[in-house]
Scaffold this active site. Structure first.
Site, PDB file in Angstrom:
ATOM      1  N   HIS A  61     -60.288 -62.539  47.008  1.00  0.00           N
ATOM      2  CA  HIS A  61     -59.848 -63.577  47.938  1.00  0.00           C
ATOM      3  C   HIS A  61     -58.455 -63.301  48.505  1.00  0.00           C
ATOM      4  CE1 HIS A  61     -57.834 -65.546  44.359  1.00  0.00           C
ATOM      5  NE2 HIS A  61     -56.933 -65.829  45.299  1.00  0.00           N
ATOM      6  N   ASP A  92     -64.777 -61.969  42.298  1.00  0.00           N
ATOM      7  CA  ASP A  92     -63.437 -62.052  42.881  1.00  0.00           C
ATOM      8  C   ASP A  92     -62.582 -60.852  42.509  1.00  0.00           C
ATOM      9  OD1 ASP A  92     -61.564 -63.158  44.530  1.00  0.00           O
ATOM     10  OD2 ASP A  92     -60.783 -64.576  43.059  1.00  0.00           O
ATOM     11  N   SER A 170     -52.090 -64.662  42.427  1.00  0.00           N
ATOM     12  CA  SER A 170     -53.468 -64.185  42.411  1.00  0.00           C
ATOM     13  C   SER A 170     -53.523 -62.663  42.501  1.00  0.00           C
ATOM     14  CB  SER A 170     -54.251 -64.783  43.582  1.00  0.00           C
ATOM     15  OG  SER A 170     -54.457 -66.156  43.410  1.00  0.00           O
TER      16      SER A 170
END
Length: 334
Positions: A61, A92, A170
């Site tokens: 992402h 992911d 992230s």
């Protein structure tokens, strides 16, 4: 010198892993809804160096839909990603590549996430809010959490932590007290998406180490295909709503809705469709559970489905097909 034992561990972890962490900035385009113009949109995330060839690990992402990806190393040298090597949206995970001198690349050391315990100390490294080279400290709060990363796709082995992570973390590594990567920080749980609430989630290193070699070699994960394209949730299981014609499930004798015709109208009688109760003896009650079982298999593997057909319970073996399907979604070319 002058450090407490706890402080010495913290400093040691940072010193050993800091050079492996990268800052990732992206530029994507979105359409202005009023003027219908393409407007640049900037994003920020983290990653870590996998090898001296320039492979970088991050969350899918973080780079999804990006037109341009810049990777900044520990020494503040920035390199544009030459390509997205591979992506696995359902977990992911993504791998990108930069052309940087080998002497500037310090690969992260991966540890074992299979023997983690609640209460173990962990360290999150990354670039929250663009503040590069940030470390936060916490503990493992829980293990084997479920996290839906894509629609109908849940990762069940997620690590829950209380180390502070925020937007920009992230893709960054989660480390143990030896400075080894045991996970990849991927999400926070909060009522306000702009700030952390002290609950973070990380993808375990065991999953990463299984997926990354396939991404580097094939560009995608090779998964088995069972040939069941749609299911609906019913009491006690999943009713088959659509089968791939000639696919593994249909070839094994599984039945979907009966299609009939009344005059000019075509109808489906779903009451005749098989209901999946379990996969390899493990009950399934949602599409994500079913997909999770199949995801762990490869083409040529056999799974046993326990089904209910009318008033009978049957066990049917299905040999999985498929050669791997490239990830869907945005154009990954750069």
């Amino acid at each position: 010198k002058g450090l407490t034992p706890d402080e010495a561990v913290n400093v040691s972890v940072y010193d050993s892993a800091n050079r492996s962490v990268v800052n990732i900035s992206t530029v994507s385009m979105h359409t202005d809804r009023f003027f219908l113009l393409a407007v640049p949109e900037r994003g920020n995330g983290s990653g870590c160096v996998l090898d001296r060839s320039g492979h970088i690990l991050t969350n899918y992402h973080v780079i999804e839909g990006a037109r341009r990806i810049m990777v900044t190393l520990y020494n503040e040298e920035a390199y544009e990603a030459v390509r997205v090597v591979g992506a696995d949206p359902v977990n992911d995970i993504a791998v990108i590549k930069i052309d940087a001198p080998e002497e500037q690349l310090f690969p992260a050391t991966f540890g074992d996430s299979e023997h983690l315990r609640v209460g173990m100390r962990v360290f999150a490294l990354g670039n929250p809010f663009g503040l590069d080279r940030t470390m936060s400290v916490g503990v493992i709060s829980s293990l084997n959490r479920s996290l839906e990363v894509r629609e109908n796709w849940v990762i069940k082995s997620i690590i829950q932590i209380d180390a502070s992570i925020n937007p920009g973390n992230s893709g960054g590594p989660l480390l143990n007290s030896r400075g080894h990567v045991i996970g990849m920080n991927t999400a926070i749980a909060t009522a306000d998406a702009r700030q952390s609430a002290g609950i973070g989630f990380a993808i375990p290193s065991s999953l990463i180490q299984r997926v990354v070699p396939e991404l580097i070699q094939h560009g995608h994960v090779i998964r088995g295909d069972i040939g069941i394209t749609h299911v609906s949730v019913v009491d006690g299981g999943l009713r088959i709503a659509r089968l791939e014609p000639g696919g593994p499930a249909e070839s094994a004798g599984l039945r979907g809705p009966k299609v009939g015709r009344r005059g000019p109208f075509v109808y489906e009688d779903r009451t005749t469709a098989d209901i999946i109760l379990a996969v390899d003896g493990e009950p399934v009650t949602s599409a994500s559970e079913f997909l999770g079982h199949i995801e762990s298999k490869k083409p040529g593997d056999t799974v046993q489905l326990t089904i209910r057909r009318q008033d009978r319970v049957l066990k049917i073996d299905v040999e999985l097909g498929g050669e791997g399907v490239p990830p869907t979604g945005s154009d990954l070319s750069i």
